[in-house]
Design an enzyme around this catalytic site. Structure first.
Site, PDB file in Angstrom:
ATOM      1  N   MET A   1       0.847  -1.192   0.000  1.00 14.69           N
ATOM      2  CA  MET A   1       0.000   0.000   0.000  1.00 14.69           C
ATOM      3  C   MET A   1       0.888   1.250   0.000  1.00 14.69           C
ATOM      4  SD  MET A   1      -3.462  -0.924   1.971  1.00 14.69           S
ATOM      5  CE  MET A   1      -2.938  -0.573   3.632  1.00 14.69           C
ATOM      6  N   GLY A   2       2.160   1.067  -0.380  1.00 14.88           N
ATOM      7  CA  GLY A   2       3.054   2.215  -0.500  1.00 14.88           C
ATOM      8  C   GLY A   2       3.587   2.696   0.833  1.00 14.88           C
TER       9      GLY A   2
ATOM     10  N   GLU B   1      11.873  -0.203   5.133  1.00 14.92           N
ATOM     11  CA  GLU B   1      12.867  -1.289   5.017  1.00 14.92           C
ATOM     12  C   GLU B   1      12.187  -2.664   4.975  1.00 14.92           C
ATOM     13  OE1 GLU B   1      16.407  -2.342   4.252  1.00 14.92           O
ATOM     14  OE2 GLU B   1      16.053  -0.184   4.288  1.00 14.92           O
ATOM     15  N   GLY B   2      11.049  -2.811   5.661  1.00 17.89           N
ATOM     16  CA  GLY B   2      10.328  -4.089   5.629  1.00 17.89           C
ATOM     17  C   GLY B   2       9.896  -4.415   4.203  1.00 17.89           C
ATOM     18  N   HIS B   3       9.310  -3.424   3.513  1.00 18.16           N
ATOM     19  CA  HIS B   3       8.920  -3.650   2.113  1.00 18.16           C
ATOM     20  C   HIS B   3      10.144  -3.965   1.256  1.00 18.16           C
ATOM     21  CE1 HIS B   3       5.571  -0.806   3.393  1.00 18.16           C
ATOM     22  NE2 HIS B   3       4.900  -1.830   2.942  1.00 18.16           N
TER      23      HIS B   3
ATOM     24  N   GLY C   1       4.751 -10.218   4.015  1.00 23.15           N
ATOM     25  CA  GLY C   1       5.525 -10.177   5.260  1.00 23.15           C
ATOM     26  C   GLY C   1       4.798 -10.900   6.380  1.00 23.15           C
TER      27      GLY C   1
ATOM     28  N   SER D   1       6.415  -0.405  10.272  1.00 25.36           N
ATOM     29  CA  SER D   1       5.061  -0.261   9.752  1.00 25.36           C
ATOM     30  C   SER D   1       4.920   1.141   9.168  1.00 25.36           C
ATOM     31  CB  SER D   1       4.052  -0.434  10.891  1.00 25.36           C
ATOM     32  OG  SER D   1       2.791   0.074  10.498  1.00 25.36           O
TER      33      SER D   1
ATOM     34  N   ARG E   1       2.385   2.807   9.388  1.00 23.52           N
ATOM     35  CA  ARG E   1       1.580   3.568  10.356  1.00 23.52           C
ATOM     36  C   ARG E   1       2.425   4.136  11.501  1.00 23.52           C
ATOM     37  NH1 ARG E   1      -2.604  -0.402   8.852  1.00 23.52           N
ATOM     38  NH2 ARG E   1      -4.409   0.769   8.074  1.00 23.52           N
TER      39      ARG E   1
HETATM   40  O1  PAF Z   1      -0.288  -5.791   3.550  1.00 20.16           O
HETATM   41  C1  PAF Z   1      -0.695  -4.867   2.820  1.00 20.16           C
HETATM   42  O2  PAF Z   1      -0.029  -3.832   2.646  1.00 20.16           O
HETATM   43  C2  PAF Z   1      -2.048  -4.984   2.149  1.00 20.16           C
HETATM   44  O3  PAF Z   1      -2.961  -5.615   2.975  1.00 20.16           O
HETATM   45  C3  PAF Z   1      -1.993  -5.661   0.774  1.00 20.16           C
HETATM   46  C4  PAF Z   1      -1.521  -7.109   0.884  1.00 20.16           C
HETATM   47  C5  PAF Z   1      -1.048  -4.892  -0.146  1.00 20.16           C
HETATM   48  C6  PAF Z   1      -3.384  -5.672   0.128  1.00 20.16           C
HETATM   49  O4  PAF Z   1      -3.868  -4.382  -0.057  1.00 20.16           O
END
Ligand code: PAF
Length: 279
Positions: free
Chosen positions: A30-31, A35-37, A147, A185, A187
């Site tokens: 979700m953008g 670092e986790g992404h 993740g 996160s 958030r």
């Molecule tokens: O984990 C997330 O960021 C979201 O739930 C996902 C998997 C991209 C679906 O919108």
């Protein structure tokens, strides 16, 4: 790196790659990448010839009183990070392009979605499963990376893939933490300095519970009480703390490995989730 905004361009590119026998891994996000992404992207890279990152704040997984409007967004920065990571394509759709005005088909996993986050966020996993299946279909990916921080989400998606014979192999990446233990996160951005400091009680509580488990305690209530007390003392408001089976997400008492100690708690208005695996 290509940035694609419409579904047809993604399908065309994916067909081209498929025709050349190139394996595509999708990293759905979700953008507001952290670092986790990036660790998900690196894992994708290890297993595939091409990596696509989708960046889409999916409206259908947010409840009416949740943070859809304020969810942090910074596409220019995300795009730059993807480029640095050697991502081949970013899919950045408009909400209107993803959901027809009369969209009426949903993917609803009915067993694992009910408890934990699903209990306090009704409809959340229906939105997640629906968008994830759509992203799999649009991208034509052979692999997808998620993740383990969203442990329930990973399990629900695994179940959906199994139940609906979705031809996508899932790779799960470990949860990453800041040096002081806060789970990464998007958030976390909402937290004030004081809230962020207080939120360290989450991992401290989880670690203390893990130590108690390792020293032989199998009493679920007692193990859950440890992070509950720590977080409350730090001013956090508990949404849930549960000890569940890693496979079925059913409550365990006495605790038997493989177990998952999972929680959600609010610091200020920010809802944070975290978990540890007790193996
Ligand atoms: O984990 C997330 O960021 C979201 O739930 C996902 C998997 C991209 C679906 O919108």
């Amino acid at each position: 790196m290509q940035t694609l905004r419409d579904i047809d361009s993604v399908s065309r590119l994916s067909q081209l790659w498929r025709a050349r026998n190139l394996r595509l891994a999708l990293v759905p996000t979700m953008g507001f990448l952290h670092e986790g992404h990036l660790s998900l992207i690196r894992l994708a890279r290890q297993h595939a010839d091409r990596v696509m990152v989708s960046i889409f704040v999916n409206p259908t997984q947010f409840g009416p009183n949740e943070d859809l409007a304020s969810y942090p967004r910074d596409f220019a920065r995300d795009e730059q990070l993807c480029r640095q990571e050697g991502v081949d394509a970013v899919f950045y759709p408009e909400p209107a392009g993803m959901y027809a005005a009369d969209h009426s088909t949903w993917v609803d996993e009915e067993s694992l979605s009910g408890g934990l986050c699903g209990a306090s966020r009704p409809g959340h996993f229906r939105g997640v499963c629906t968008v994830v299946l759509k992203l799999f279909n649009i991208s034509g990916c052979q692999l997808a990376v998620f993740g383990r921080k969203d442990a329930q989400q990973a399990l629900v998606i695994q179940r959906m893939v199994r139940d609906l014979n979705v031809p996508v192999r899932l790779l799960l990446a470990p949860l990453l933490r800041e040096a002081d233990g806060l789970a990464l996160s998007s958030r976390n951005k909402y937290l004030s300095l004081a809230e962020r400091q207080n939120a360290l009680s989450i991992y401290q509580g989880l670690q203390e519970a893990e130590a108690e488990y390792k020293s032989g305690c199998r009493d679920a209530a007692r193990l859950c009480e440890i992070p509950r007390r720590r977080i409350s003392q730090a001013g956090g408001r508990i949404d849930y703390i549960e000890l569940v089976s890693q496979d079925s997400l059913q409550a365990l008492d006495p605790v038997k490995a493989p177990a998952l100690l999972a929680l959600a708690a609010y610091f200020g208005k920010t809802r944070l989730i975290d978990n540890i695996f007790l193996d």
